[in-house]
Design a protein around this motif. Structure first.
Motif, short mmCIF file in Angstrom:
data_model
loop_
_atom_site.label_atom_id
_atom_site.label_comp_id
_atom_site.label_asym_id
_atom_site.label_seq_id
_atom_site.Cartn_x
_atom_site.Cartn_y
_atom_site.Cartn_z
N ARG A 113 0.56 -1.08 0.35
CA ARG A 113 -0.15 -0.11 -0.21
C ARG A 113 1.31 1.25 0.04
O ARG A 113 0.38 2.07 -0.40
CB ARG A 113 -1.45 0.02 1.32
CG ARG A 113 -2.05 -1.28 1.40
CD ARG A 113 -3.13 -0.63 2.31
NE ARG A 113 -2.56 -1.17 3.46
CZ ARG A 113 -2.90 -2.22 3.46
NH1 ARG A 113 -3.63 -3.83 3.42
NH2 ARG A 113 -2.27 -2.53 5.06
N ASP A 116 1.97 1.85 -3.76
CA ASP A 116 1.32 1.75 -4.15
C ASP A 116 1.28 3.68 -4.32
O ASP A 116 0.91 4.18 -5.73
CB ASP A 116 0.22 1.23 -4.17
CG ASP A 116 0.38 -0.03 -4.97
OD1 ASP A 116 1.21 -0.43 -5.50
OD2 ASP A 116 -0.71 -1.35 -4.52
N ARG A 117 0.87 4.11 -3.33
CA ARG A 117 0.46 5.45 -2.97
C ARG A 117 1.99 6.47 -3.82
O ARG A 117 1.31 7.15 -4.28
CB ARG A 117 0.36 5.77 -1.76
CG ARG A 117 -0.71 4.83 -0.38
CD ARG A 117 -2.49 5.93 -1.49
NE ARG A 117 -2.27 4.93 -2.44
CZ ARG A 117 -2.65 3.49 -2.42
NH1 ARG A 117 -3.23 2.90 -2.33
NH2 ARG A 117 -3.53 2.91 -3.96
N ASP A 120 1.53 6.34 -6.91
CA ASP A 120 0.51 6.88 -7.65
C ASP A 120 1.20 8.97 -7.90
O ASP A 120 0.59 9.39 -8.39
CB ASP A 120 -0.61 6.81 -6.81
CG ASP A 120 -1.55 5.70 -6.92
OD1 ASP A 120 -1.46 4.96 -8.31
OD2 ASP A 120 -2.22 5.37 -6.02
N MET A 123 3.38 9.33 -10.75
CA MET A 123 2.50 8.94 -12.08
C MET A 123 2.22 10.41 -12.18
O MET A 123 1.25 10.52 -13.13
CB MET A 123 1.67 7.75 -11.62
CG MET A 123 2.11 6.19 -12.06
SD MET A 123 0.97 5.21 -11.90
CE MET A 123 0.26 5.26 -13.39
N LEU A 124 1.74 10.94 -11.50
CA LEU A 124 0.55 12.45 -11.37
C LEU A 124 2.08 13.60 -12.64
O LEU A 124 1.46 14.24 -12.62
CB LEU A 124 0.17 13.00 -10.00
CG LEU A 124 -0.69 12.23 -9.44
CD1 LEU A 124 -1.68 13.02 -8.53
CD2 LEU A 124 -2.10 12.35 -10.62
N PRO A 156 7.25 3.75 -11.46
CA PRO A 156 6.16 3.06 -10.98
C PRO A 156 4.98 2.66 -11.56
O PRO A 156 4.34 2.25 -11.62
CB PRO A 156 5.31 5.38 -10.68
CG PRO A 156 6.08 6.00 -10.99
CD PRO A 156 7.99 5.59 -11.51
N TYR A 157 5.10 2.69 -13.20
CA TYR A 157 4.29 2.07 -13.89
C TYR A 157 4.94 0.75 -13.79
O TYR A 157 4.08 -0.14 -14.26
CB TYR A 157 4.49 2.55 -15.61
CG TYR A 157 3.84 4.23 -15.17
CD1 TYR A 157 2.74 4.39 -15.84
CD2 TYR A 157 5.06 4.83 -15.64
CE1 TYR A 157 2.20 5.97 -15.74
CE2 TYR A 157 4.39 6.72 -15.21
CZ TYR A 157 2.54 6.72 -16.10
OH TYR A 157 2.66 8.34 -16.12
N ARG A 160 3.30 -1.12 -10.45
CA ARG A 160 1.76 -1.48 -10.82
C ARG A 160 1.77 -2.27 -11.90
O ARG A 160 1.26 -3.97 -11.61
CB ARG A 160 1.13 -0.22 -11.60
CG ARG A 160 0.80 1.15 -10.59
CD ARG A 160 0.10 0.23 -9.71
NE ARG A 160 -0.29 1.38 -8.21
CZ ARG A 160 -1.58 2.17 -8.98
NH1 ARG A 160 -2.62 2.10 -9.89
NH2 ARG A 160 -2.26 3.19 -8.15
#
Length: 284
Positions: A113, A116-117, A120, A123-124, A156-157, A160
């Motif tokens: 978790r 993932d955060r 995220d 990725m922005l 990040p990609y 995921r």
């Protein structure tokens, strides 16, 4: 004399299937070899004018000349090595880090978790903005700054993708049995999960290479990294964009080279994915 029989309903694999799978990889291999050997094949010096600026094709310059009268063909041959080596390095680092973090996140949901955060948030951040932030905060970084920015943007990609692919493997019985048996986390990652993700990791490497080509080329176009008079495909596009109507090949040749490189490597990676793993890759 004994003969090998195939089980009912099992189709024997033709010997030529392996050859057909490797054929799509040949264009990528040829292009990479040409780019690596290009500086030795170049007919002129990369920074020496040989004719008038934006000269037309012919007269010893098969693709004409650039804004300073340098041979476009020479600079095209010499301009791909740095892009390919940088993109390969970025793809390898991103795939390795993404594989490790994604698998750990699937095995340890609490850690997953947090990963993932963090992914995220990263990725922005648009790739171009990420390149500029790293380069401006690291003025002397040069190509190393571009590699760092590309890795930060790509991980990040990759995380995921690997997490989604590793989830069904982690939920299988033999992984749970190994965890209950007291196996360490690194053993579960390296020996139990990752060997079952070979198809996913190969496809991921191809995708990350294409993304790295895009990021590194964008950095070169923005003159972040390679600087004139270096021979670089993206830098050639920027330098000669003002004279595209005088000698369009000064811009078209490096643009086509970048596009063919990304497309051929992506096709090669897709063709080399094991048949047993293609269904899992296409569902991600």
């Amino acid at each position: 004399m004994t003969t090998t029989r195939t089980a009912p309903g099992q189709r024997r694999r033709p010997r030529h299937v392996g050859v057909h799978r490797t054929l799509p990889a040949l264009p990528a291999l040829i292009l990479v070899l040409l780019a690596v050997a290009g500086p030795w094949l170049a007919p002129h010096a990369i920074d020496t004018p040989v004719t008038a600026p934006y000269a037309e094709l012919g007269g010893g310059v098969p693709l004409g000349s650039d804004q300073l009268g340098r041979d476009v063909f020479t600079r095209l041959l010499a301009g791909g090595r740095a892009l390919i080596t940088t993109s390969l390095l970025v793809a390898a680092v991103v795939t390795a880090v993404g594989a490790a973090l994604g698998t750990v996140g699937a095995l340890r949901p609490g850690i997953g978790r947090v990963i993932d955060r963090t992914a995220d948030v990263l990725m922005l951040l648009p790739p171009v903005l990420g390149i500029l932030l790293v380069a401006l905060s690291w003025p002397a970084g040069g190509r190393l700054a571009v590699i760092t920015a590309a890795c930060v943007m790509g991980v990040p990609y990759a995380v995921r993708l690997v997490t989604a692919a590793a989830a069904p493997v982690v939920a299988s019985g033999y992984i749970e049995a190994a965890a209950v048996g007291g196996e360490r986390l690194w053993y579960l990652v390296v020996r139990e999960v990752l060997p079952n993700l070979r198809a996913t990791l190969l496809a991921l490497f191809g995708l990350r290479f294409v993304a790295a080509v895009y990021v590194v080329s964008t950095a070169g176009f923005l003159q972040v990294g390679p600087q004139p008079p270096a021979a670089d495909w993206a830098l050639m596009i920027r330098e000669n964009s003002g004279g595209i109507l005088l000698n369009s090949w000064a811009v078209l040749a490096p643009s086509l080279a970048i596009g063919l490189l990304a497309m051929s490597v992506n096709l090669a990676a897709a063709a080399l994915v094991p048949v047993s793993g293609r269904k899992a890759v296409t569902t991600l």
